[in-house]
Design an enzyme around this catalytic site. Structure first.
Site, PDB file in Angstrom:
ATOM      1  CG  HIS A   1      -3.319   0.707   0.522  1.00 24.15           C
ATOM      2  ND1 HIS A   1      -2.775   1.842   1.092  1.00 24.15           N
ATOM      3  CD2 HIS A   1      -3.737  -0.066   1.551  1.00 24.15           C
ATOM      4  CE1 HIS A   1      -2.875   1.746   2.416  1.00 24.15           C
ATOM      5  NE2 HIS A   1      -3.450   0.608   2.718  1.00 24.15           N
TER       6      HIS A   1
ATOM      7  CD  GLN B   1      -1.766  -1.778  17.138  1.00 24.17           C
ATOM      8  OE1 GLN B   1      -1.181  -2.774  16.730  1.00 24.17           O
ATOM      9  NE2 GLN B   1      -2.904  -1.377  16.603  1.00 24.17           N
TER      10      GLN B   1
ATOM     11  CG  ASP C   1      -4.468  -3.702   5.488  1.00 23.41           C
ATOM     12  OD1 ASP C   1      -3.250  -3.808   5.723  1.00 23.41           O
ATOM     13  OD2 ASP C   1      -5.017  -2.615   5.198  1.00 23.41           O
ATOM     14  CB  SER C   2      -3.161  -8.028  10.142  1.00 27.78           C
ATOM     15  OG  SER C   2      -2.161  -8.940   9.712  1.00 27.78           O
TER      16      SER C   2
ATOM     17  CG  ASP D   1      -4.417   2.225   6.402  1.00 26.33           C
ATOM     18  OD1 ASP D   1      -5.021   2.174   5.316  1.00 26.33           O
ATOM     19  OD2 ASP D   1      -3.679   1.311   6.798  1.00 26.33           O
TER      20      ASP D   1
ATOM     21  CG  ASP E   1     -10.695 -10.262  17.879  1.00 31.05           C
ATOM     22  OD1 ASP E   1     -10.122 -10.363  16.775  1.00 31.05           O
ATOM     23  OD2 ASP E   1     -10.519 -11.069  18.812  1.00 31.05           O
TER      24      ASP E   1
END
Lengths: 274, 274
Positions: free
Chosen positions: B65, B34, B158-159, B90, B140
């Site tokens: 969050h 990306q 959390d994608s 993150d 992955d």
């Protein structure tokens, strides 16, 4: 044909803006009170802006109008029959109240040109003004609340934000008059801004109402075309804030669970109401 | 000094965009997966964008969050000890789980460069990766869920949105593997997009989870810098979805009322989950 890209942008601050691509600017007029613009947008249908801030779009006005009418309707102690709307010159709130079966609605809008513009560009909303149950008065709602002898089961303050002409709709003097003209089991509700970008709205509404009403509570809804997408309304009653759960009819946004849960405020917003 | 106005805009569609004024572009890199950008904004602190969509800003990441960690934490049947995070490069979700007292967290992020970028520009969030209770694996997550022998009390997906690399995180095969590695009283949760602009996210998440889990429910939160400001998460369990009400600790957004009420969906969004 030459493709020209036109955008209408609402500035949320000097550093943030939401922009709608528009195919046409249908109107721009400066009235005695404010500047009114109407745009034809690609994604949201027609958009009404006052002083550069989005008031409604055809695509998402249902959220605001659901939440400013159905909440007070189902939180009134008895099925409400008589309502006062202050502001609401687009006719949307009156229309929802008619659907809910109100028998008499007085709608006091300060700016007659808002009504004229909406009659032309949002005729589905202003259709409510043609109903004999609705009485439209072009006047100052603050003065009206001070002087009227009538009493109401629901009072809806459907105004612009607390700057300029709408500022006094958030203060204690106004709410002491509202208290005088609200029936005992009735509900008054005002839009009170984005808790995230405009904490002053929800703070002022709570403060303004608390002096005249023992029961005050803010509730929230998601409105995609308003700043932050997160919007508050503040409700006050003389009696307890309690839902009439029988026969709650869904709107496009509103439903029984939303009626119960929209008073749950995120911690940062809750602090603004204390 | 010459004032140059720079704006970062996220396009929600061809016809709508939210724009942040930025003082600096701190990074722009194309990885195997990306494009990652980091901006210094005026109103929201640093902003992380992936493929042109806002992932987080310093000012409002707390909402996302809070809601992706505290909801599964308090809806697990017993106090959770072991968690799996898929995505979350993150470090924000891992950090919140540490605050909640988790004893072991495995964080599987597919794109190592997300981690490196965040270590440099969001060190408060990535600090969680330095805690010995957190094991960071660059791999992955779909493969990890298929092959691992471990079991978890919480699984957080959390994608990014269900296009490109994250698409398979919404399908039935993935959730059958998640079911295998989730303890009986445990909770899996995924972000599932804006019900208003991206109805596909919440639809796919419900469909993907329902084949493997008897109990599935979507909940919502207001996130000002995400499209429409209105965001959904979808949760699944093998046992009933029931809040552990004892000792619920507030976050900046999350609190006991939010925990109970965030499952109330506006009527148009509810229809997407059926």
């Amino acid at each position: 044909m030459k493709l020209i890209e036109n955008w209408f942008s609402e500035r949320y601050s000097d550093n943030l803006q939401l922009s709608f691509r528009v195919s046409d600017q249908l109107l721009s007029v400066k009235t005695d009170f404010q500047r009114i613009d109407v745009f034809e947008t690609y994604d949201f249908g027609k958009l009404l802006s006052i002083d550069g801030t989005v008031q409604l779009t055809e695509k998402d006005e249902f959220v605001y109008h659901d939440m400013i009418t159905r909440m007070p309707f189902y939180y009134a102690d008895k099925i409400p029959e008589k309502a006062l709307i202050i502001g609401g010159g687009d006719g949307g709130a009156a229309g929802e109240l008619l659907k809910l079966g109100l028998k008499s609605i007085i709608n006091v809008e300060i700016d007659g040109q808002v009504v004229e513009v909406c009659r032309k560009h949002f005729p589905k909303l202003t259709a409510s003004f043609n109903d004999p149950k609705v009485k439209l008065i072009v006047d100052d709602g603050i003065k009206y609340a001070r002087n009227t002898k009538e009493k109401f089961d629901i009072i809806i303050v459907d105004s612009t934000d607390p700057v300029g002409p709408a500022e006094d709709l958030f203060n204690e003097e106004f709410y002491s008059n509202v208290s005088r003209i609200l029936n005992d089991g009735g509900v008054v509700v005002t839009q009170s801004g984005s808790p995230f970008y405009q904490p002053r709205g929800i703070e002022l509404a709570n403060k303004g109402m608390r002096k005249s009403f023992p029961h005050v509570a803010s509730y929230v809804a998601f409105i995609p075309t308003y700043p932050s997408g997160f919007w508050s309304f503040t409700m006050a009653k003389k009696s307890q804030i309690k839902l009439r759960t029988e026969n709650v009819e869904k709107g496009e946004y509103f439903n029984l669970e939303i009626a119960k849960s929209s008073f749950a405020l995120p911690e940062f917003a809750k602090k603004l109401t204390l």
